[in-house]
Design an enzyme around this catalytic site. Structure first.
Site, PDB file in Angstrom:
ATOM      1  N   GLY A  92     -46.825  27.864 -74.140  1.00  0.00           N
ATOM      2  CA  GLY A  92     -47.536  26.876 -74.960  1.00  0.00           C
ATOM      3  C   GLY A  92     -47.440  27.244 -76.433  1.00  0.00           C
ATOM      4  O   GLY A  92     -47.175  26.395 -77.290  1.00  0.00           O
TER       5      GLY A  92
ATOM      6  N   GLU B  12     -43.070  44.676 -73.125  1.00  0.00           N
ATOM      7  CA  GLU B  12     -44.433  45.168 -72.841  1.00  0.00           C
ATOM      8  C   GLU B  12     -45.037  45.662 -74.148  1.00  0.00           C
ATOM      9  O   GLU B  12     -44.488  46.547 -74.791  1.00  0.00           O
ATOM     10  CB  GLU B  12     -44.368  46.359 -71.873  1.00  0.00           C
ATOM     11  CG  GLU B  12     -43.979  45.986 -70.466  1.00  0.00           C
ATOM     12  CD  GLU B  12     -45.187  45.528 -69.651  1.00  0.00           C
ATOM     13  OE1 GLU B  12     -46.298  46.022 -69.924  1.00  0.00           O
ATOM     14  OE2 GLU B  12     -44.998  44.670 -68.772  1.00  0.00           O
TER      15      GLU B  12
ATOM     16  N   ASP C 164     -51.877  36.501 -82.716  1.00  0.00           N
ATOM     17  CA  ASP C 164     -53.010  36.735 -81.839  1.00  0.00           C
ATOM     18  C   ASP C 164     -54.041  35.657 -82.146  1.00  0.00           C
ATOM     19  O   ASP C 164     -54.305  35.361 -83.314  1.00  0.00           O
ATOM     20  CB  ASP C 164     -53.596  38.134 -82.063  1.00  0.00           C
ATOM     21  CG  ASP C 164     -54.406  38.549 -80.855  1.00  0.00           C
ATOM     22  OD1 ASP C 164     -53.851  38.563 -79.747  1.00  0.00           O
ATOM     23  OD2 ASP C 164     -55.614  38.833 -81.009  1.00  0.00           O
TER      24      ASP C 164
ATOM     25  N   PHE D  31     -52.588  23.955 -73.797  1.00  0.00           N
ATOM     26  CA  PHE D  31     -52.667  25.103 -72.897  1.00  0.00           C
ATOM     27  C   PHE D  31     -53.984  25.828 -73.145  1.00  0.00           C
ATOM     28  O   PHE D  31     -54.752  25.482 -74.041  1.00  0.00           O
ATOM     29  CB  PHE D  31     -51.466  26.040 -73.140  1.00  0.00           C
ATOM     30  CG  PHE D  31     -51.463  26.676 -74.503  1.00  0.00           C
ATOM     31  CD1 PHE D  31     -51.997  27.940 -74.705  1.00  0.00           C
ATOM     32  CD2 PHE D  31     -50.945  25.995 -75.602  1.00  0.00           C
ATOM     33  CE1 PHE D  31     -52.009  28.510 -75.966  1.00  0.00           C
ATOM     34  CE2 PHE D  31     -50.957  26.564 -76.870  1.00  0.00           C
ATOM     35  CZ  PHE D  31     -51.495  27.825 -77.044  1.00  0.00           C
TER      36      PHE D  31
ATOM     37  N   ARG E   3     -53.449  27.508 -85.496  1.00  0.00           N
ATOM     38  CA  ARG E   3     -52.077  28.059 -85.500  1.00  0.00           C
ATOM     39  C   ARG E   3     -51.280  27.473 -86.672  1.00  0.00           C
ATOM     40  O   ARG E   3     -50.608  28.183 -87.403  1.00  0.00           O
ATOM     41  CB  ARG E   3     -51.412  27.714 -84.162  1.00  0.00           C
ATOM     42  CG  ARG E   3     -49.979  28.167 -84.019  1.00  0.00           C
ATOM     43  CD  ARG E   3     -49.567  28.247 -82.565  1.00  0.00           C
ATOM     44  NE  ARG E   3     -50.386  29.209 -81.859  1.00  0.00           N
ATOM     45  CZ  ARG E   3     -51.380  28.882 -81.013  1.00  0.00           C
ATOM     46  NH1 ARG E   3     -51.633  27.624 -80.718  1.00  0.00           N
ATOM     47  NH2 ARG E   3     -52.108  29.822 -80.458  1.00  0.00           N
TER      48      ARG E   3
HETATM   49  P1  IMP Z   1     -53.629  35.490 -77.216  1.00  0.00           P
HETATM   50  O1  IMP Z   1     -53.347  35.253 -78.648  1.00  0.00           O
HETATM   51  O2  IMP Z   1     -52.405  35.326 -76.385  1.00  0.00           O
HETATM   52  O3  IMP Z   1     -54.360  36.788 -76.975  1.00  0.00           O
HETATM   53  O4  IMP Z   1     -54.555  34.280 -76.787  1.00  0.00           O
HETATM   54  C1  IMP Z   1     -55.849  34.441 -76.282  1.00  0.00           C
HETATM   55  C2  IMP Z   1     -56.169  33.353 -75.307  1.00  0.00           C
HETATM   56  O5  IMP Z   1     -56.449  32.162 -76.020  1.00  0.00           O
HETATM   57  C3  IMP Z   1     -55.071  33.032 -74.302  1.00  0.00           C
HETATM   58  O6  IMP Z   1     -55.681  32.784 -73.051  1.00  0.00           O
HETATM   59  C4  IMP Z   1     -54.450  31.778 -74.843  1.00  0.00           C
HETATM   60  O7  IMP Z   1     -53.959  30.945 -73.807  1.00  0.00           O
HETATM   61  C5  IMP Z   1     -55.626  31.127 -75.546  1.00  0.00           C
HETATM   62  N1  IMP Z   1     -55.163  30.373 -76.699  1.00  0.00           N
HETATM   63  C6  IMP Z   1     -54.468  30.828 -77.763  1.00  0.00           C
HETATM   64  N2  IMP Z   1     -54.193  29.828 -78.609  1.00  0.00           N
HETATM   65  C7  IMP Z   1     -54.723  28.714 -78.051  1.00  0.00           C
HETATM   66  C8  IMP Z   1     -54.728  27.362 -78.456  1.00  0.00           C
HETATM   67  O8  IMP Z   1     -54.169  26.940 -79.476  1.00  0.00           O
HETATM   68  N3  IMP Z   1     -55.385  26.518 -77.640  1.00  0.00           N
HETATM   69  C9  IMP Z   1     -56.002  26.919 -76.489  1.00  0.00           C
HETATM   70  N4  IMP Z   1     -55.993  28.170 -76.070  1.00  0.00           N
HETATM   71  C10 IMP Z   1     -55.349  29.066 -76.841  1.00  0.00           C
END
Ligand code: IMP
Length: 202
Positions: free
Chosen positions: A18, A45, A83, A158, A190
């Protein structure tokens, strides 16, 4: 704005398709290509540091990724990581930097249960994007305020998108998941973080 300088081939270090789609949607019209950074067919990783700060996490992720570029034969590419986290006010900012594991373990229903009966549902989505352009480490931060819906709604996007109603004109109470990618992209945390990066690329 066209990318005027620097490396235009971005490797995006993420396992989240996503996020990858949203990065392509943003960067490709600016003249970049965006490719998922894979080593032997898998995202590398990366160890996430214990920190309650998105910038610290993004910095750690990118420094680990930059160290892998040469070994992967990609020393000529720019690297992008990010992040993101959902910070719910009445829960003291939870799940915040733990958004990923909380979504995996509790799911959207778990968040709704935590907020059951709560009138106060304001929240903030934050994003820190980091880019290594071959010479410099660039950091962009973006936020989007909003609130948590009473139930999950929508099919797009997502993660937490079905729960998050952004506080932007024209949203009319719809969640990010009820918006097209274009509409989410106009106001998302974002996009705002990416805008800051692009300003620094020049
Ligand atoms: P990370 O940046 O991958 O650690 O994201 C943290 C969590 O937030 C993950 O479960 C992502 O799917 C969710 N997430 C990150 N960005 C978005 C977004 O733009 N919309 C919805 N969920 C998000």
């Amino acid at each position: 704005m066209e990318a005027s300088a620097g490396r235009r081939q971005l490797l995006f270090q993420t396992g989240n398709l996503g996020k990858l789609a949203e990065a392509r949607h943003y960067f490709e019209p600016l003249g970049f290509t965006v490719e998922q950074f894979l080593i032997n067919g898998e995202p590398p990783e990366i160890i996430e540091p214990q920190s309650d700060d998105l910038v610290t996490v993004a910095r750690s992720k990118i420094s680990q990724g930059v160290a892998l570029l040469a070994g992967a034969g990609r020393a000529d590419s720019a690297l992008l990581v990010e992040d993101a986290g959902l910070f719910i006010d009445v829960l003291g900012g939870f799940p915040g930097v733990y958004s990923s594991s909380v979504l995996e373990k509790l799911g959207l229903d778990g968040i709704l249960t935590l907020l059951q009966g709560r009138e106060q549902r304001t929240a903030l989505f934050g994003c820190c994007a980091a880019m290594w352009d071959g010479e410099r480490l660039l950091i962009g931060e973006g936020n989007c305020t909003g609130e948590i819906a009473q139930e999950a709604r929508g099919e797009h996007g997502f993660g937490y998108d079905p729960l998050f109603i952004p506080d932007v004109s024209g949203a009319d109470g719809r969640t990010f998941a009820q918006m097209s990618p274009e509409e989410k992209g106009r106001s998302s945390h974002r996009t705002r973080a990416y805008e800051q990066l692009v300003l620094q690329i020049g």
